[in-house]
Design a protein around this motif. Structure first.
Motif, PDB file in Angstrom:
ATOM      1  N   ASP A  65       0.820  -1.218   0.000  1.00 25.92           N
ATOM      2  CA  ASP A  65       0.000   0.000   0.000  1.00 25.92           C
ATOM      3  C   ASP A  65       0.858   1.273   0.000  1.00 25.92           C
ATOM      4  OD1 ASP A  65       0.981   0.009   2.587  1.00 25.92           O
ATOM      5  OD2 ASP A  65      -0.991  -0.001   3.557  1.00 25.92           O
ATOM      6  N   ALA A  90       2.609   2.593   2.207  1.00 28.40           N
ATOM      7  CA  ALA A  90       2.539   3.407   3.426  1.00 28.40           C
ATOM      8  C   ALA A  90       3.926   3.710   3.982  1.00 28.40           C
ATOM      9  CB  ALA A  90       1.681   2.705   4.484  1.00 28.40           C
ATOM     10  N   ARG A 150       5.686   6.214   1.761  1.00 29.08           N
ATOM     11  CA  ARG A 150       5.168   7.562   2.044  1.00 29.08           C
ATOM     12  C   ARG A 150       5.768   8.109   3.346  1.00 29.08           C
ATOM     13  NH1 ARG A 150       0.640   8.487  -1.373  1.00 29.08           N
ATOM     14  NH2 ARG A 150      -0.137   6.534  -2.240  1.00 29.08           N
TER      15      ARG A 150
END
Length: 157
Positions: free
Chosen positions: A96, A98, A101
């Motif tokens: 994902d 994450a 990020r």
């Protein structure tokens, strides 16, 4: 998106490796961690970068460092990539994005004149206390393992 500043705590994470086992940053407390983000398994630049880390792996380990590769590919894709090139370190599935990020390794990229969001080839070195020690926001894949090793040889005590 910007990468974490040197001296700040590294964002914690837990991701599955190429065998589906969870790997956490906390597992490596007391060690240097080379966290490298790469766009895609088994593509030309990513393969050259992974193989350069593989070729420097013994020397990196001798400096007390662990190497963790991170991309959005699945654990199964990572397993094939690791097997094909004999990669001795964990490849983490950030499906994902994450963790990418959190580390500023996700953002706007350009290819063939088109802009899109994607994983940015970059590296973070985390010190044994869990703080960010060094970042490379843009990486040339061919000799990046050499570059990381040289930095650790000069800075890891």
């Amino acid at each position: 998106m910007t990468m974490p500043e040197a001296g700040t705590p590294a964002p914690p994470f837990t991701l599955p490796d190429q065998d589906g086992r969870p790997v956490s940053l906390a597992d490596f407390a007391g060690k240097w961690v080379v966290l490298y983000f790469y766009p895609k398994d088994d593509t030309p630049g990513c393969t050259r970068e992974a193989c350069n880390f593989r070729d420097n792996y013994g020397a990196l380990q001798a400096k007390g460092a662990v190497v963790l590769g991170v991309s959005g590919d699945s654990s199964a894709s990572h397993r094939k990539f690791a097997d094909k090139y004999g990669l001795p370190f964990p490849l983490l599935a950030d499906t994902d994005n994450a963790v990418a990020r959190a580390y500023g390794a996700w953002g706007t990229k350009k290819m063939y004149g088109k802009e899109y969001e994607g994983l940015i080839r970059s590296t973070v070195i985390i010190d044994p206390e869990g703080k960010v020690a060094k970042t490379w926001p843009k990486v040339k894949p061919d000799a990046h393992g050499d570059e990381v090793l040289a930095w650790l040889e000069a800075n890891a005590t």
